[in-house]
Design a protein around this motif. Structure first.
Motif, PDB file in Angstrom:
ATOM      1  N   LEU A  20      19.407  48.837  32.046  1.00 15.34           N
ATOM      2  CA  LEU A  20      19.917  49.998  31.175  1.00 15.34           C
ATOM      3  C   LEU A  20      18.758  50.719  30.719  1.00 15.34           C
ATOM      4  O   LEU A  20      17.622  50.536  30.826  1.00 15.34           O
ATOM      5  N   THR A  35      23.666  44.687  23.070  1.00 12.90           N
ATOM      6  CA  THR A  35      24.712  45.663  23.017  1.00 12.90           C
ATOM      7  C   THR A  35      25.054  46.209  21.567  1.00 12.90           C
ATOM      8  O   THR A  35      24.570  45.457  20.696  1.00 12.90           O
ATOM      9  N   ASN A 174      17.287  54.308  26.420  1.00 14.58           N
ATOM     10  CA  ASN A 174      18.300  53.857  25.628  1.00 14.58           C
ATOM     11  C   ASN A 174      19.048  55.171  24.991  1.00 14.58           C
ATOM     12  O   ASN A 174      19.998  55.155  24.332  1.00 14.58           O
ATOM     13  N   ASN A 177      21.694  55.059  27.496  1.00 14.40           N
ATOM     14  CA  ASN A 177      22.169  53.964  28.181  1.00 14.40           C
ATOM     15  C   ASN A 177      22.080  54.024  29.932  1.00 14.40           C
ATOM     16  O   ASN A 177      23.069  53.570  30.507  1.00 14.40           O
ATOM     17  N   PRO A 207      27.139  55.300  31.337  1.00  8.96           N
ATOM     18  CA  PRO A 207      26.565  54.455  30.786  1.00  8.96           C
ATOM     19  C   PRO A 207      26.370  52.930  31.338  1.00  8.96           C
ATOM     20  O   PRO A 207      27.617  52.573  31.849  1.00  8.96           O
ATOM     21  N   THR A 209      27.240  49.236  30.742  1.00 11.39           N
ATOM     22  CA  THR A 209      28.010  48.543  29.579  1.00 11.39           C
ATOM     23  C   THR A 209      28.251  47.129  29.972  1.00 11.39           C
ATOM     24  O   THR A 209      28.286  46.750  31.134  1.00 11.39           O
ATOM     25  N   SER A 214      28.045  49.258  25.165  1.00  8.99           N
ATOM     26  CA  SER A 214      26.568  49.758  25.537  1.00  8.99           C
ATOM     27  C   SER A 214      25.526  48.853  25.530  1.00  8.99           C
ATOM     28  O   SER A 214      25.313  48.348  24.576  1.00  8.99           O
ATOM     29  N   TYR A 216      21.388  48.097  25.528  1.00  8.94           N
ATOM     30  CA  TYR A 216      20.236  48.411  25.350  1.00  8.94           C
ATOM     31  C   TYR A 216      19.017  47.746  25.798  1.00  8.94           C
ATOM     32  O   TYR A 216      19.180  46.452  25.948  1.00  8.94           O
TER      33      TYR A 216
END
Length: 218
Positions: A20, A35, A174, A177, A207, A209, A214, A216
């Motif tokens: 991500l 997360t 970020n 995401n 995104p 996940t 989400s 990062y």
């Protein structure tokens, strides 16, 4: 017609595969993947990350880096399992177990092609590394290759186009995401003359996940 060929990868992709969004990490004790926020809850080893194509975008495999002839799909998703998530700055590792493309969402604009039967990402799982600076690399197993098989409907019947790449490089962001691949080159290894010699894969997955939260990059 002319085809917007999308691969994989990936995968693809296909991407194909992968984690991500990116932002360099700063806080001591923060894991590379978290997360909720940057510096948030560390993603556990064994957690499964998923991501669809970003809303309003398409995954494409074009015959050139600047062209628009190939295959286009508006529905794709990848699934990856986290295998290592060290402290930041560092590099997290994932195993991409699935990258799918919904053939009903795929179209082609290649002359002589009337439709897309399927797009299959082969030789899974792939290993994906995600560095704290957002650099993402997708690699096949030792002795293997990243491969996507595109089956097309033509005026003369069905054909299969097989494309391969040694590796793929993307970026994580970020801000949304996302994972982004831009003009990742594949080479045709088999297929008819309707299959172009090279395929350039572009896609944005977002995104990313972990059980709905989400993810990062730190």
């Amino acid at each position: 017609m002319r085809t917007r060929t999308l691969v994989t990868l990936a995968g693809a992709v296909a991407a194909l595969a992968l984690p991500l969004a990116a932002v360099p990490a700063s806080a001591d004790g923060t894991a590379v993947l978290t997360t909720g926020s940057t510096g948030g809850t560390p993603v556990a080893v064994g957690d499964v990350l998923t991501a669809p194509l970003a809303s309003g975008t398409s995954a494409t495999l074009y015959s050139s880096a600047t062209g628009t002839s190939g295959v286009t799909c508006t529905s794709s998703q990848f699934t990856a399992t986290v295998t290592d998530n060290p402290g930041a700055p560092g590099t997290a590792t994932e195993s991409v177990g699935a990258q799918t493309f919904d053939s009903s969402s795929c179209t082609s604009n290649v002359l002589g092609v009337t439709g897309v039967t399927s797009i299959t990402v082969d030789n899974l799982p792939y290993t994906t590394t995600v560095a704290s600076d957002g650099t993402l690399t997708v690699l096949p197993a030792s002795g293997s290759t990243i491969q996507t098989t595109v089956k097309l409907k033509t005026l003369l019947g069905s054909i299969s186009c097989v494309y391969q790449a040694a590796s793929l490089t993307g970026t994580a962001d970020n801000s949304d995401n996302s994972i982004n691949f831009t003009n990742q080159q594949f080479t045709k290894t088999s297929g008819s003359s309707l299959c172009f010699a090279s395929g350039y894969f572009t896609a944005k997955y977002a995104p990313v996940t972990d059980s709905g939260a989400s993810v990062y990059v730190n």
